[in-house]
Scaffold this motif. Structure first.
Motif, PDB file in Angstrom:
ATOM      1  N   SER A   5     -16.542  -9.788 -15.440  1.00 53.77           N
ATOM      2  CA  SER A   5     -15.487 -10.651 -15.947  1.00 53.77           C
ATOM      3  C   SER A   5     -14.147 -10.124 -15.517  1.00 53.77           C
ATOM      4  O   SER A   5     -13.907  -8.922 -15.537  1.00 53.77           O
ATOM      5  N   ALA A   6     -13.268 -11.035 -15.117  1.00 52.97           N
ATOM      6  CA  ALA A   6     -11.914 -10.608 -14.760  1.00 52.97           C
ATOM      7  C   ALA A   6     -11.171 -10.123 -15.991  1.00 52.97           C
ATOM      8  O   ALA A   6     -10.236  -9.328 -15.884  1.00 52.97           O
ATOM      9  N   ALA A   7     -11.595 -10.571 -17.172  1.00 53.51           N
ATOM     10  CA  ALA A   7     -10.872 -10.180 -18.388  1.00 53.51           C
ATOM     11  C   ALA A   7     -10.906  -8.676 -18.614  1.00 53.51           C
ATOM     12  O   ALA A   7      -9.948  -8.086 -19.091  1.00 53.51           O
ATOM     13  N   ILE A   8     -12.026  -8.027 -18.231  1.00 49.81           N
ATOM     14  CA  ILE A   8     -12.119  -6.601 -18.476  1.00 49.81           C
ATOM     15  C   ILE A   8     -11.209  -5.806 -17.546  1.00 49.81           C
ATOM     16  O   ILE A   8     -10.931  -4.646 -17.802  1.00 49.81           O
ATOM     17  N   SER A 323      -3.029 -11.828  -8.153  1.00 49.21           N
ATOM     18  CA  SER A 323      -4.189 -12.479  -7.544  1.00 49.21           C
ATOM     19  C   SER A 323      -4.904 -13.344  -8.583  1.00 49.21           C
ATOM     20  O   SER A 323      -4.643 -13.258  -9.786  1.00 49.21           O
ATOM     21  N   TYR A 324      -5.811 -14.164  -8.098  1.00 47.16           N
ATOM     22  CA  TYR A 324      -6.521 -15.103  -8.955  1.00 47.16           C
ATOM     23  C   TYR A 324      -7.385 -14.384  -9.986  1.00 47.16           C
ATOM     24  O   TYR A 324      -8.127 -13.440  -9.670  1.00 47.16           O
ATOM     25  N   ILE A 325      -7.279 -14.811 -11.228  1.00 47.46           N
ATOM     26  CA  ILE A 325      -8.241 -14.445 -12.269  1.00 47.46           C
ATOM     27  C   ILE A 325      -8.679 -15.750 -12.948  1.00 47.46           C
ATOM     28  O   ILE A 325      -7.896 -16.695 -13.047  1.00 47.46           O
ATOM     29  N   PRO A 326      -9.926 -15.830 -13.382  1.00 50.66           N
ATOM     30  CA  PRO A 326     -10.431 -17.113 -13.891  1.00 50.66           C
ATOM     31  C   PRO A 326      -9.630 -17.679 -15.056  1.00 50.66           C
ATOM     32  O   PRO A 326      -9.368 -18.881 -15.098  1.00 50.66           O
ATOM     33  N   LYS A 327      -9.227 -16.831 -15.985  1.00 53.54           N
ATOM     34  CA  LYS A 327      -8.461 -17.295 -17.144  1.00 53.54           C
ATOM     35  C   LYS A 327      -7.080 -16.641 -17.094  1.00 53.54           C
ATOM     36  O   LYS A 327      -6.904 -15.504 -17.529  1.00 53.54           O
ATOM     37  N   GLU A 328      -6.134 -17.377 -16.565  1.00 51.06           N
ATOM     38  CA  GLU A 328      -4.781 -16.856 -16.386  1.00 51.06           C
ATOM     39  C   GLU A 328      -3.910 -17.210 -17.592  1.00 51.06           C
ATOM     40  O   GLU A 328      -4.106 -18.249 -18.241  1.00 51.06           O
ATOM     41  N   ASN A 329      -2.970 -16.329 -17.883  1.00 54.20           N
ATOM     42  CA  ASN A 329      -2.034 -16.529 -18.991  1.00 54.20           C
ATOM     43  C   ASN A 329      -0.685 -16.932 -18.392  1.00 54.20           C
ATOM     44  O   ASN A 329       0.168 -16.095 -18.122  1.00 54.20           O
ATOM     45  N   PHE A 330      -0.512 -18.227 -18.161  1.00 56.56           N
ATOM     46  CA  PHE A 330       0.698 -18.696 -17.489  1.00 56.56           C
ATOM     47  C   PHE A 330       1.913 -18.654 -18.407  1.00 56.56           C
ATOM     48  O   PHE A 330       1.814 -18.944 -19.605  1.00 56.56           O
ATOM     49  N   LYS A 331       3.038 -18.307 -17.845  1.00 58.63           N
ATOM     50  CA  LYS A 331       4.293 -18.326 -18.585  1.00 58.63           C
ATOM     51  C   LYS A 331       4.660 -19.766 -18.919  1.00 58.63           C
ATOM     52  O   LYS A 331       4.282 -20.703 -18.207  1.00 58.63           O
ATOM     53  N   SER A 332       5.394 -19.937 -19.992  1.00 59.64           N
ATOM     54  CA  SER A 332       5.821 -21.277 -20.397  1.00 59.64           C
ATOM     55  C   SER A 332       6.852 -21.811 -19.406  1.00 59.64           C
ATOM     56  O   SER A 332       7.527 -21.049 -18.697  1.00 59.64           O
ATOM     57  N   THR A 333       7.003 -23.118 -19.370  1.00 60.46           N
ATOM     58  CA  THR A 333       8.030 -23.731 -18.527  1.00 60.46           C
ATOM     59  C   THR A 333       9.413 -23.222 -18.928  1.00 60.46           C
ATOM     60  O   THR A 333      10.264 -22.950 -18.062  1.00 60.46           O
ATOM     61  N   GLN A 334       9.628 -23.077 -20.229  1.00 59.98           N
ATOM     62  CA  GLN A 334      10.919 -22.557 -20.685  1.00 59.98           C
ATOM     63  C   GLN A 334      11.181 -21.154 -20.123  1.00 59.98           C
ATOM     64  O   GLN A 334      12.265 -20.868 -19.613  1.00 59.98           O
ATOM     65  N   LYS A 335      10.173 -20.293 -20.173  1.00 60.79           N
ATOM     66  CA  LYS A 335      10.328 -18.935 -19.648  1.00 60.79           C
ATOM     67  C   LYS A 335      10.615 -18.961 -18.148  1.00 60.79           C
ATOM     68  O   LYS A 335      11.465 -18.205 -17.648  1.00 60.79           O
ATOM     69  N   LEU A 336       9.932 -19.820 -17.421  1.00 58.71           N
ATOM     70  CA  LEU A 336      10.110 -19.895 -15.975  1.00 58.71           C
ATOM     71  C   LEU A 336      11.507 -20.416 -15.622  1.00 58.71           C
ATOM     72  O   LEU A 336      12.161 -19.901 -14.707  1.00 58.71           O
ATOM     73  N   VAL A 337      11.961 -21.427 -16.343  1.00 60.41           N
ATOM     74  CA  VAL A 337      13.306 -21.958 -16.096  1.00 60.41           C
ATOM     75  C   VAL A 337      14.358 -20.901 -16.414  1.00 60.41           C
ATOM     76  O   VAL A 337      15.300 -20.686 -15.643  1.00 60.41           O
ATOM     77  N   HIS A 338      14.205 -20.225 -17.541  1.00 56.98           N
ATOM     78  CA  HIS A 338      15.168 -19.170 -17.904  1.00 56.98           C
ATOM     79  C   HIS A 338      15.178 -18.057 -16.858  1.00 56.98           C
ATOM     80  O   HIS A 338      16.231 -17.507 -16.530  1.00 56.98           O
ATOM     81  N   THR A 339      14.002 -17.729 -16.344  1.00 59.05           N
ATOM     82  CA  THR A 339      13.907 -16.695 -15.317  1.00 59.05           C
ATOM     83  C   THR A 339      14.682 -17.099 -14.073  1.00 59.05           C
ATOM     84  O   THR A 339      15.454 -16.309 -13.513  1.00 59.05           O
TER      85      THR A 339
END
Length: 473
Positions: A5-8, A323-339
């Protein structure tokens, strides 16, 4: 072989992102050397105007859902940790890893969809990983068999994926860039089999064995020349693996550079001259090697806490992993815009990484984030593109840019925050008769006691946004 698992791996992978970012943030930017070639200067100015780009880490490691390349590296670091049935034996693991191409077949590869999504998000340049440290070429190099065109995907008409990616984005008006790793852990003249590798560095002393090192230099030169001569117009040569550098460039005040054991000079002057003979005005980014071949600097997974006058770009991930992991934790749109706003206000560009999977497709959530960013950019990009930073740059929840006589004041709202009846820009003095509007809205807003008055009707018309842009003439 498939890892459980990519999670580990995620905890080590996140540690790796942090630790590698710290390595890049230690760089002394006061020694930046501005280019003197007028064509390079013009290209650099154009690049500084576009502000927002896409980076893509993609390779055979995507099939296992693991950190890119680093699990091959025999260092006791969190981001080098190996998992799975072969993890107990480095030699077995390396063989299994280098056998992935036998089954790598990204049949859903569709770079036109990527380019369209990126364009709609407001991105204007792309940097594609043509070869990471593991040495696997995502292009049809004639100098190695360890390449995308020597996999089950080779019969696909789009098998030379670097050519296809660059063409798809070029057709959408993008500036194009090629990421290329200077170290190559698959090459016999870098990790020479007579000496097993101890770490990320070359496995022998190049001064003692110049014949081996010269063969590696030739190999590197030849692969870069392929990319510069056979793949259409290229705007950026983005070189990674900063430990491959002349010994004279090592900064003893930077912790990770002190551990580089050998001079690993690959003759950047010769490479840059060749590359620009094929691509006049090419931007060369020899990351962390301060000098004439680092046309802009690239803090990693971090944003400087202050304005920087030199050309720079923060390379950051949309999720947690490069790199690709099956279950990614994407940043929120708000976080990306602020960045994005934070970086642009301090004088930089944002290079945002999205990682394709083993089938050649992005997570659907990545497309959603780009679509949402695009909706915001459609209205507010007037304060992003072709702007210059304006003091005080960032203060409190405010960020500032300018273009000509126009000031752009971004209010970086909290999640779900509605605009109050009045807002006073921090660090900015407003003239009582200043002409102020919301971006995309022609209704003038009044100034009273140095604050902007915001009628409830006007606030309702523009709706909730991750950041609100006030245009001040």
């Amino acid at each position: 072989m498939k890892l459980k698992s990519a999670a580990i791996l995620l905890s080590g992978l996140l540690l790796g992102n942090l630790s590698l970012a710290q390595q890049h943030s230690e760089q002394n930017h006061s020694k930046y050397v501005a280019p003197t070639d007028p064509l390079v200067q013009q290209k650099l100015a154009k690049w500084q105007d576009v502000k927002f780009g896409l980076l893509m880490h993609w390779g055979t490691y995507s099939q296992w859902g693991i950190v890119e390349s680093w699990s091959l590296c025999p260092e006791d670091e969190g981001w080098c940790e190996r998992k799975g049935p072969h993890s107990h034996d480095w030699y077995e693991y390396k063989k299994a890893y280098e056998d992935i191409p036998k089954t790598f077949n990204p049949v859903k590869f569709n770079p036109e969809r990527w380019a369209t999504a990126a364009k709609n998000a407001g991105m204007k340049y792309v940097v594609f990983i043509t070869k990471h440290h593991d040495g696997f070429a995502m292009f049809d190099s004639k100098y190695t068999d360890y390449k995308i065109t020597n996999t089950p995907f080779k019969s696909n008409p789009k098998a030379n994926v670097t050519k296809e990616v660059l063409a798809a984005f070029r057709n959408q008006g993008f500036m194009t860039g090629t990421y290329f790793s200077k170290p190559d852990w698959n090459n016999e003249f870098y990790w020479w089999k007579y000496f097993p590798p101890k770490d990320r560095n070359v496995s022998y002393d190049p001064k003692k064995r110049p014949e081996l090192w010269n063969k590696f230099k030739d190999f590197t030169y030849n692969q870069i020349e392929e990319l510069m001569s056979d793949y259409g117009s290229v705007d950026i040569l983005w070189l990674d693996g900063g430990w491959v550098r002349p010994f004279s460039t090592i900064d003893p005040n930077i912790s990770w550079q002190k551990s580089i054991p050998y001079d690993q000079d690959i003759d950047m002057a010769k490479i840059a001259k060749m590359a620009r003979s094929h691509q006049p005005g090419l931007l060369v980014v020899d990351r962390t090697v301060t000098g004439e071949f680092e046309n802009y600097v690239t803090p990693e997974q971090s944003i400087p806490d202050h304005y920087m006058s030199i050309p720079w770009e923060s390379c950051m991930t949309m999720g947690d992993s490069w790199s690709y992991i099956p279950k990614e934790n994407f940043k929120s749109t708000q976080k990306l815009v602020h960045t994005l706003v934070d970086i642009v206000a301090k004088g930089g560009n944002l290079l945002l990484n999205v990682a394709p999977g083993p089938d050649g497709e992005w997570h659907e959530e990545a497309y959603q984030r780009l679509e949402e960013m695009g909706k915001w950019m459609n209205v507010n990009s007037v304060g992003i593109y072709e702007t210059k930073p304006l003091a005080p740059y960032r203060q409190g929840k405010w960020a500032y840019t300018k273009k000509g006589n126009t000031t752009y004041a971004f209010y970086l709202a909290d999640a779900g925050e509605k605009l109050p009846a009045t807002l006073k820009p921090e660090g900015l003095t407003l003239a009582p008769k200043a002409k102020i509007t919301f971006a995309g809205n022609k209704k003038a807003l009044k100034v009273k006691d140095g604050a902007i008055e915001i009628p409830a009707k006007s606030a309702g018309e523009i709706g909730l946004q991750p950041a609100y842009l006030f245009v001040i003439d």
